[in-house]
Enzyme design. Structure first.
Site, PDB file in Angstrom:
ATOM      1  N   ARG A  39       4.021   0.572  -6.416  1.00 54.08           N
ATOM      2  CA  ARG A  39       4.059  -0.497  -5.422  1.00 54.08           C
ATOM      3  C   ARG A  39       3.225  -1.875  -5.752  1.00 54.08           C
ATOM      4  O   ARG A  39       3.262  -2.901  -4.765  1.00 54.08           O
ATOM      5  CB  ARG A  39       3.391   0.410  -4.156  1.00 54.08           C
ATOM      6  CG  ARG A  39       4.615   1.447  -4.093  1.00 54.08           C
ATOM      7  CD  ARG A  39       4.796   2.507  -2.967  1.00 54.08           C
ATOM      8  NE  ARG A  39       4.974   1.834  -0.949  1.00 54.08           N
ATOM      9  CZ  ARG A  39       5.267   2.166  -0.545  1.00 54.08           C
ATOM     10  NH1 ARG A  39       6.225   2.369  -1.190  1.00 54.08           N
ATOM     11  NH2 ARG A  39       5.359   1.020   0.713  1.00 54.08           N
ATOM     12  N   GLU A  64      18.054 -15.659 -12.790  1.00 56.77           N
ATOM     13  CA  GLU A  64      17.082 -14.300 -12.910  1.00 56.77           C
ATOM     14  C   GLU A  64      16.573 -14.387 -14.693  1.00 56.77           C
ATOM     15  O   GLU A  64      15.470 -13.690 -14.766  1.00 56.77           O
ATOM     16  CB  GLU A  64      18.281 -13.437 -12.592  1.00 56.77           C
ATOM     17  CG  GLU A  64      18.117 -11.566 -12.732  1.00 56.77           C
ATOM     18  CD  GLU A  64      16.820 -11.660 -12.299  1.00 56.77           C
ATOM     19  OE1 GLU A  64      16.996 -12.273 -11.407  1.00 56.77           O
ATOM     20  OE2 GLU A  64      16.466 -10.111 -12.272  1.00 56.77           O
ATOM     21  N   LYS A  76      12.682 -12.939 -14.713  1.00 54.25           N
ATOM     22  CA  LYS A  76      12.190 -11.239 -15.214  1.00 54.25           C
ATOM     23  C   LYS A  76      10.846 -12.279 -16.178  1.00 54.25           C
ATOM     24  O   LYS A  76       9.909 -10.949 -16.092  1.00 54.25           O
ATOM     25  CB  LYS A  76      13.240 -11.254 -16.166  1.00 54.25           C
ATOM     26  CG  LYS A  76      14.566 -10.312 -14.954  1.00 54.25           C
ATOM     27  CD  LYS A  76      13.584  -8.861 -14.630  1.00 54.25           C
ATOM     28  CE  LYS A  76      13.735  -8.426 -13.394  1.00 54.25           C
ATOM     29  NZ  LYS A  76      14.030  -9.124 -12.244  1.00 54.25           N
ATOM     30  N   ASN A 127      -0.860   1.488   6.655  1.00 51.21           N
ATOM     31  CA  ASN A 127       0.416   0.397   5.735  1.00 51.21           C
ATOM     32  C   ASN A 127      -0.512  -1.613   6.705  1.00 51.21           C
ATOM     33  O   ASN A 127       0.545  -0.620   7.759  1.00 51.21           O
ATOM     34  CB  ASN A 127       0.968   0.548   5.500  1.00 51.21           C
ATOM     35  CG  ASN A 127       1.104   1.062   4.589  1.00 51.21           C
ATOM     36  OD1 ASN A 127      -0.069   0.792   3.278  1.00 51.21           O
ATOM     37  ND2 ASN A 127       2.017   1.627   3.597  1.00 51.21           N
ATOM     38  N   GLY A 128       0.362  -2.184   6.376  1.00 49.32           N
ATOM     39  CA  GLY A 128       0.311  -3.963   7.174  1.00 49.32           C
ATOM     40  C   GLY A 128      -0.831  -4.501   6.943  1.00 49.32           C
ATOM     41  O   GLY A 128      -2.046  -4.369   6.493  1.00 49.32           O
ATOM     42  N   TRP A 171      -3.700  -2.269  -1.244  1.00 50.19           N
ATOM     43  CA  TRP A 171      -3.507  -3.178  -1.945  1.00 50.19           C
ATOM     44  C   TRP A 171      -4.040  -4.766  -0.761  1.00 50.19           C
ATOM     45  O   TRP A 171      -3.462  -4.805   0.719  1.00 50.19           O
ATOM     46  CB  TRP A 171      -2.225  -4.201  -1.829  1.00 50.19           C
ATOM     47  CG  TRP A 171      -1.527  -4.803  -2.645  1.00 50.19           C
ATOM     48  CD1 TRP A 171      -1.832  -5.479  -3.961  1.00 50.19           C
ATOM     49  CD2 TRP A 171      -0.743  -5.963  -2.382  1.00 50.19           C
ATOM     50  NE1 TRP A 171      -1.102  -6.809  -4.010  1.00 50.19           N
ATOM     51  CE2 TRP A 171      -0.382  -7.316  -3.200  1.00 50.19           C
ATOM     52  CE3 TRP A 171       0.412  -6.674  -1.244  1.00 50.19           C
ATOM     53  CZ2 TRP A 171       0.458  -8.304  -3.424  1.00 50.19           C
ATOM     54  CZ3 TRP A 171       0.723  -7.898  -1.201  1.00 50.19           C
ATOM     55  CH2 TRP A 171       1.293  -8.043  -1.952  1.00 50.19           C
ATOM     56  N   LYS A 223       6.448  -4.046  -5.251  1.00 51.22           N
ATOM     57  CA  LYS A 223       7.524  -3.887  -5.119  1.00 51.22           C
ATOM     58  C   LYS A 223       8.406  -3.845  -4.230  1.00 51.22           C
ATOM     59  O   LYS A 223       9.617  -4.401  -4.008  1.00 51.22           O
ATOM     60  CB  LYS A 223       7.382  -2.382  -5.118  1.00 51.22           C
ATOM     61  CG  LYS A 223       9.077  -1.783  -6.061  1.00 51.22           C
ATOM     62  CD  LYS A 223       9.616  -2.444  -7.337  1.00 51.22           C
ATOM     63  CE  LYS A 223      11.230  -2.066  -6.964  1.00 51.22           C
ATOM     64  NZ  LYS A 223      12.000  -2.968  -8.212  1.00 51.22           N
ATOM     65  N   GLU A 259       7.912 -12.887 -14.302  1.00 52.00           N
ATOM     66  CA  GLU A 259       7.066 -12.032 -13.587  1.00 52.00           C
ATOM     67  C   GLU A 259       6.915 -10.506 -14.100  1.00 52.00           C
ATOM     68  O   GLU A 259       5.367 -10.226 -13.411  1.00 52.00           O
ATOM     69  CB  GLU A 259       8.418 -11.410 -12.554  1.00 52.00           C
ATOM     70  CG  GLU A 259       8.964 -10.245 -13.018  1.00 52.00           C
ATOM     71  CD  GLU A 259       9.936  -9.603 -11.375  1.00 52.00           C
ATOM     72  OE1 GLU A 259       9.144 -10.442 -10.260  1.00 52.00           O
ATOM     73  OE2 GLU A 259      11.358  -9.785 -11.840  1.00 52.00           O
ATOM     74  N   HIS A 302      19.457 -34.999 -15.949  1.00 52.70           N
ATOM     75  CA  HIS A 302      18.852 -36.279 -14.497  1.00 52.70           C
ATOM     76  C   HIS A 302      17.596 -35.513 -14.581  1.00 52.70           C
ATOM     77  O   HIS A 302      16.755 -35.602 -13.444  1.00 52.70           O
ATOM     78  CB  HIS A 302      19.686 -35.053 -13.612  1.00 52.70           C
ATOM     79  CG  HIS A 302      21.043 -35.200 -13.236  1.00 52.70           C
ATOM     80  ND1 HIS A 302      21.906 -36.320 -12.917  1.00 52.70           N
ATOM     81  CD2 HIS A 302      21.877 -34.702 -13.838  1.00 52.70           C
ATOM     82  CE1 HIS A 302      22.846 -37.011 -13.767  1.00 52.70           C
ATOM     83  NE2 HIS A 302      23.371 -35.179 -13.380  1.00 52.70           N
ATOM     84  N   CYS A 349       1.108  -0.611  -0.129  1.00 52.89           N
ATOM     85  CA  CYS A 349      -0.193   0.066  -0.249  1.00 52.89           C
ATOM     86  C   CYS A 349       0.710   1.075   0.072  1.00 52.89           C
ATOM     87  O   CYS A 349       1.706   1.712   0.686  1.00 52.89           O
ATOM     88  CB  CYS A 349      -1.014   0.189   1.069  1.00 52.89           C
ATOM     89  SG  CYS A 349      -1.695  -1.646   1.622  1.00 52.89           S
TER      90      CYS A 349
HETATM   91  C1  AGP Z   1      12.218  -8.407  -8.303  1.00 55.77           C
HETATM   92  O1  AGP Z   1      12.010  -8.509  -9.653  1.00 55.77           O
HETATM   93  C2  AGP Z   1      11.132  -9.113  -7.386  1.00 55.77           C
HETATM   94  N1  AGP Z   1       9.967  -8.297  -7.928  1.00 55.77           N
HETATM   95  C3  AGP Z   1      11.410  -9.327  -6.644  1.00 55.77           C
HETATM   96  O2  AGP Z   1      11.668 -11.060  -6.100  1.00 55.77           O
HETATM   97  C4  AGP Z   1      12.129  -8.970  -5.040  1.00 55.77           C
HETATM   98  O3  AGP Z   1      13.764  -9.279  -6.347  1.00 55.77           O
HETATM   99  C5  AGP Z   1      11.727  -9.376  -4.287  1.00 55.77           C
HETATM  100  O4  AGP Z   1      10.662  -9.294  -3.453  1.00 55.77           O
HETATM  101  C6  AGP Z   1      13.512  -8.648  -3.233  1.00 55.77           C
HETATM  102  O5  AGP Z   1      13.064  -7.889  -2.998  1.00 55.77           O
HETATM  103  P1  AGP Z   1      14.090  -6.657  -2.355  1.00 55.77           P
HETATM  104  O6  AGP Z   1      15.297  -6.760  -2.957  1.00 55.77           O
HETATM  105  O7  AGP Z   1      13.903  -5.222  -2.588  1.00 55.77           O
HETATM  106  O8  AGP Z   1      14.593  -7.397  -1.087  1.00 55.77           O
END
Ligand code: AGP
Length: 613
Positions: free
Chosen positions: A27, A486, A490, A100-101, A74, A608, A493, A509, A2
């Site tokens: 966010r 990675e 990418k 938030n929370g 959120w 985020k 997500e 394997h 949020c």
């Molecule tokens: C990154 O592309 C992702 N959105 C997610 O995996 C992110 O890396 C993860 O939540 C960790 O976030 P941070 O680096 O802010 O701790």
């Protein structure tokens, strides 16, 4: 996660709050709302969906006032709808809060309040907060004291901002735990509250960040920070170096696109001021480790989540190579429950762009209890992961707005390289000549990254051929195995295509059974120590009808004869090759997602900063 924005001052609060919420859209949220005091009464406007719906509502039903709070939600408790959107108002309409929370004990509190005859208007956990505050005010406490008493009854992590028509000259904000930050912006005759810097950066660079279990009462010309026990706090004022423009999108279509293309500059910034090209000395201003402590170090544990965890897998190779200190890497969400074996000869390094990831922060707390030294590599200035550790390296990558992390990933790898050099230097195992050679390699990185970014058109064309596939396999070995992970993340997500990163040597394997003409295989096959092994991997995939996209080193004609598509990068020092090899994979994921019409900057279900478990 949020978003919160609050304002008090001589100007109309509504446009300031809405603009701030727009800067927090990245966010992730599903509803939004705002409350101001207008002619002595609380007026609220809320709507489900994107912020644009709230803006349209306010255009039809304006609200004006010089003090207000806004929120993007959120959903955790209660479906996304208007009545569950924040702000939430007390039964008498005099007090309003945003939050938030998660109120972990909201059921018990709700039951008590219902028994007292309180009427609830929503299904949210948040609503109990505003009723608790009102109950304390009805008992004769002012807004600050009522809020302080109310939040002491909550379990969980919270960021709360409260406003009352009975005290129209002040806002009260509280932070408990890691439910996202609370930043106070100090203006000229006006004050701001926000859950993140970009929301208020255009108005002021002077900011105070609340620590956990702190609260602030602010009027238009003053503020008072105290602990929840009522102790005054002399909070540090940070001057934020980011300029508002860098937090805006510029000429790019998406923040993610801008941040991918900013990496050459971001890497320059993260190296700047930390290396002496003449002497080869490394300076890490916020991470002083004495030679004695460096020599005592027996083990380093890297804890992180998601993309940051993959940068840690690269960092393991780098730091072990530079220091010969054993390095292990663990997910924050696993580490915190694994009862880890640690002592004061160990250090735990958290890698976190946001500095607020609850699993990573919890892993740090676990490590602290076991006596380890705590370090972090963080991008978000003033974040929790920057404040609770013994020392940190700021990524200096500038604000990363796109939910999918890109420039923070590459900056994190370079900062781990700097840490490895620094530790080796302090342990006396790195000669000045060797240090200068490493620094020369680092100095070449921005140019190498820039060369690959110039190949964007070729990568975009390839995306046009691949975007309709529904499954991908990414293969890598050695220091580029984490880049396979990675690259797959990418793609997953932001395009919602299923993609799996896998160690190439493991294919035989089991997973090789997946290979056919419907499963493109992206194989990272640079001219390095595992090149021949990767070549045979490509042949195995081709012989099973697979479509192979090879990521090769410039000029490699051998691979061109074997793969269906070839992307390439310039010759790069092996320890730094992941910083360059990830760039084509970031661009490929971006262009495939755009072709699929995906919401690149705010992918569904993602946030985020993941501040809930
Ligand atoms: C990154 O592309 C992702 N959105 C997610 O995996 C992110 O890396 C993860 O939540 C960790 O976030 P941070 O680096 O802010 O701790």
């Amino acid at each position: 996660m949020c978003g919160i924005v609050g304002y008090i001052g001589p100007r109309d609060a509504t446009p300031i709050i809405l603009a701030g919420l727009q800067r927090l859209e990245y966010r992730g949220y599903d509803s939004a709302g705002i409350a101001v005091i207008q002619h002595g009464s609380i007026v609220v406007r809320r709507d489900v969906g994107k912020l644009s719906s709230l803006v349209d509502l306010i255009r039809q039903q304006p609200l004006n006032g010089q003090i207000g709070i806004g929120h993007t939600r959120w959903a955790t408790h209660g479906e996304p709808c208007e009545r569950n959107a924040h702000p939430h108002t007390s039964a008498n309409g005099k007090t309003v809060v945003v939050h938030n929370g998660i109120v972990e004990n909201y059921r018990e509190i709700r039951a008590d309040l219902l028994a007292e005859g309180v009427q609830f208007a929503s299904d949210t956990d948040t609503e109990v907060i505003v009723h608790l505050i009102q109950r304390e005010m009805d008992a004769g406490h002012d807004l600050a004291e009522a809020t302080r008493r109310a939040v002491q009854q909550l379990r969980g992590a919270h960021a709360v901002v409260a406003l009352s028509a009975d005290e129209p000259d002040r806002l009260v904000a509280v932070r408990i735990g890691n439910a996202g930050g609370v930043a106070l912006g100090i203006g000229q005759g006006e004050m701001f509250i926000a859950s993140d810097i970009p929301a208020i950066l255009e108005h002021t660079r002077q900011m105070v960040f609340l620590e956990s279990r702190q609260m602030v009462t602010l009027t238009r010309s003053a503020y008072r920070v105290q602990t929840l026990d009522g102790e005054p706090v002399d909070a540090k004022i940070h001057s934020i170096p980011w300029d508002p423009v860098s937090a805006a999108r510029g000429e790019f279509k998406h923040f993610m696109q801008k941040e991918i293309h900013e990496q050459a500059r971001a890497l320059t910034d993260t190296i700047r001021g930390r290396v002496d090209f003449e002497s080869g000395a490394i300076h890490l201003p916020n991470l002083e480790i004495s030679p004695d402590d460096a020599r005592k170090l027996r083990r380093l544990v890297i804890v992180a989540c998601g993309t940051s965890a993959y940068s840690g897998l690269v960092g393991k190779f780098i730091i072990e190579e530079l220091t010969r200190i054993p390095v292990e890497v663990d997910y924050g969400s696993e580490y915190r429950y694994r009862d880890p074996i640690l002592d004061n000869n160990c250090a735990v390094l958290a890698l976190t762009q946001s500095g607020e990831t609850v699993d990573t922060l919890a892993a740090l707390e676990e490590a602290r209890e076991k006596g380890a030294r705590l370090w972090s590599i963080v991008n978000a200035i003033g974040s929790q992961a920057m404040r609770i550790v013994d020392g940190y390296i700021a990524m200096q990558a500038g604000p990363e707005i796109g939910v999918a992390s890109t420039k923070a990933f590459t900056a994190s790898i370079v900062d781990q390289y700097l840490l490895g050099l620094y530790l080796a230097q302090q342990r006396g195992t790195l000669s000045p000549d060797a240090a200068r050679a490493h620094i020369q390699n680092l100095a070449r990185l921005p140019d190498l990254v820039g060369q690959v970014l110039e190949r964007d058109k070729q990568i975009k064309a390839l995306a046009g051929e691949l975007y309709q596939y529904t499954n991908f396999l990414y293969l890598g070995r050695g220091i580029n195995y984490p880049i396979a992970l990675e690259g797959a993340l990418k793609l997953k997500e932001i395009s919602y295509i299923h993609a799996e990163g896998y160690p190439a040597g493991e294919m035989k394997h089991g997973p090789i059974a997946l290979i056919d003409e419907h499963m493109p295989v992206l194989a990272i096959a640079l001219r390095d120590g595992v090149y021949d092994k990767m070549l045979s991997q490509i042949e195995q995939a081709k012989s099973r009808g697979g479509i192979v996209i090879a990521l090769a080193t410039d000029g490699d004609t051998e691979i061109a004869a074997k793969a269906d598509h070839v992307l390439s990068i310039p010759e790069t020092p092996p320890l730094l090759s992941p910083v360059v090899s990830v760039i084509p994979l970031q661009l490929l994921a971006y262009h495939i997602a755009v072709r699929r019409g995906a919401d690149v900057d705010q992918p569904r279900n993602l946030a985020k900063s993941v501040t809930v478990e």
